[in-house]
Design an enzyme around this catalytic site. Structure first.
Site, PDB file in Angstrom:
ATOM      1  N   ASP A  32      30.325  38.446  35.210  1.00  0.00           N
ATOM      2  CA  ASP A  32      30.916  37.390  36.045  1.00  0.00           C
ATOM      3  C   ASP A  32      31.996  36.664  35.231  1.00  0.00           C
ATOM      4  OD1 ASP A  32      29.621  35.635  38.709  1.00  0.00           O
ATOM      5  OD2 ASP A  32      31.208  34.746  37.475  1.00  0.00           O
ATOM      6  N   ILE A  33      33.139  36.378  35.870  1.00  0.00           N
ATOM      7  CA  ILE A  33      34.215  35.704  35.124  1.00  0.00           C
ATOM      8  C   ILE A  33      33.929  34.217  34.879  1.00  0.00           C
ATOM      9  CG2 ILE A  33      36.361  37.012  35.387  1.00  0.00           C
ATOM     10  CD1 ILE A  33      36.934  35.224  37.844  1.00  0.00           C
ATOM     11  N   GLN A  95      27.806  31.747  49.389  1.00  0.00           N
ATOM     12  CA  GLN A  95      28.543  32.986  49.110  1.00  0.00           C
ATOM     13  C   GLN A  95      30.041  32.717  49.188  1.00  0.00           C
ATOM     14  OE1 GLN A  95      27.666  36.256  51.784  1.00  0.00           O
ATOM     15  NE2 GLN A  95      28.664  37.768  50.470  1.00  0.00           N
ATOM     16  N   HIS A 101      26.480  41.065  46.536  1.00  0.00           N
ATOM     17  CA  HIS A 101      26.259  41.109  45.083  1.00  0.00           C
ATOM     18  C   HIS A 101      24.998  40.349  44.744  1.00  0.00           C
ATOM     19  CE1 HIS A 101      28.942  37.765  46.101  1.00  0.00           C
ATOM     20  NE2 HIS A 101      28.360  37.070  45.133  1.00  0.00           N
TER      21      HIS A 101
HETATM   22  P1  5GP Z   1      29.077  34.057  45.173  1.00  0.00           P
HETATM   23  O1  5GP Z   1      29.466  32.614  45.140  1.00  0.00           O
HETATM   24  O2  5GP Z   1      29.825  34.801  46.254  1.00  0.00           O
HETATM   25  O3  5GP Z   1      27.606  34.299  45.211  1.00  0.00           O
HETATM   26  O4  5GP Z   1      29.520  34.646  43.765  1.00  0.00           O
HETATM   27  C1  5GP Z   1      30.756  35.173  43.501  1.00  0.00           C
HETATM   28  C2  5GP Z   1      30.842  35.336  41.999  1.00  0.00           C
HETATM   29  O5  5GP Z   1      31.940  36.141  41.713  1.00  0.00           O
HETATM   30  C3  5GP Z   1      31.044  34.008  41.244  1.00  0.00           C
HETATM   31  O6  5GP Z   1      30.000  33.815  40.314  1.00  0.00           O
HETATM   32  C4  5GP Z   1      32.395  34.181  40.581  1.00  0.00           C
HETATM   33  O7  5GP Z   1      32.454  33.619  39.301  1.00  0.00           O
HETATM   34  C5  5GP Z   1      32.561  35.676  40.539  1.00  0.00           C
HETATM   35  N1  5GP Z   1      33.922  36.133  40.598  1.00  0.00           N
HETATM   36  C6  5GP Z   1      34.883  35.673  41.451  1.00  0.00           C
HETATM   37  N2  5GP Z   1      36.037  36.352  41.240  1.00  0.00           N
HETATM   38  C7  5GP Z   1      35.774  37.256  40.273  1.00  0.00           C
HETATM   39  C8  5GP Z   1      36.582  38.247  39.630  1.00  0.00           C
HETATM   40  O8  5GP Z   1      37.761  38.443  39.908  1.00  0.00           O
HETATM   41  N3  5GP Z   1      35.991  38.995  38.651  1.00  0.00           N
HETATM   42  C9  5GP Z   1      34.675  38.808  38.305  1.00  0.00           C
HETATM   43  N4  5GP Z   1      34.206  39.583  37.326  1.00  0.00           N
HETATM   44  N5  5GP Z   1      33.895  37.874  38.884  1.00  0.00           N
HETATM   45  C10 5GP Z   1      34.439  37.121  39.859  1.00  0.00           C
END
Ligand code: 5GP
Ligand code: ZN
Length: 135
Positions: A32-33, A95, A101
């Site tokens: 995760d970034i 999300q 994911h």
């Molecule tokens: P969500 O909020 O949808 O559950 O999580 C999305 C996750 O994706 C977040 O933890 C965010 O840091 C990660 N993320 C968003 N953009 C990128 C990206 O371009 N590369 C990577 N490796 N992680 C990302």
């Protein structure tokens, strides 16, 4: 299989750079970034699906297995004291990227992360009524 507008499909295809740490026939895992803790990574199905409800059950199962492997590595290789495995379904749940994911978040004693809710006893009638709808 891939959505041209989807960030994580871009990572699966190799068009968007990512630090990939695991791959098998159905899943990919990458760092995760914006990590919550050291080692925070994401597990995705290679085939696009918006979330855990929309996904093929076999893709969900494959992601769960990959998350299990990475949680085990977090404990064994990073010295984590625990691991949280979580998937948010839809914006209301938090999300932000709409390709299924699983977060694998290594937990370390004293890392200060907190649950997104404050546990407190619920109303037994409300719990029972919700249960009836879920059975
Ligand atoms: P969500 O909020 O949808 O559950 O999580 C999305 C996750 O994706 C977040 O933890 C965010 O840091 C990660 N993320 C968003 N953009 C990128 C990206 O371009 N590369 C990577 N490796 N992680 C990302
Ligand atoms: Zn996608």
């Amino acid at each position: 299989m891939h959505d041209p507008d989807c960030l994580f499909c871009g990572i699966v295809k190799g068009d968007v750079p990512a630090t990939v740490i695991y791959e098998d026939e159905r899943t990919l895992a990458f760092m995760d970034i914006s990590p919550a803790t050291r080692g925070h990574c994401l597990v995705v199905p290679k085939a696009h699906a918006a979330d855990i409800v929309a996904a093929d059950p076999e893709a969900v199962a494959a992601c769960s297995r990959t998350a299990q492997i990475l949680a085990d590595r977090a404990l064994g290789r990073l010295g984590a004291d625990g691991a949280a495995v979580v998937s948010f379904c839809r914006a209301a749940a938090g999300q932000t990227v709409f390709h299924l994911h699983f977060h694998v978040v290594p937990r370390y004693d004293g890392d200060g992360l907190e649950l997104p809710w404050i546990p407190q006893p619920g109303d037994p009638g409300d719990i029972a009524a919700a249960a009836k709808e879920l059975i």
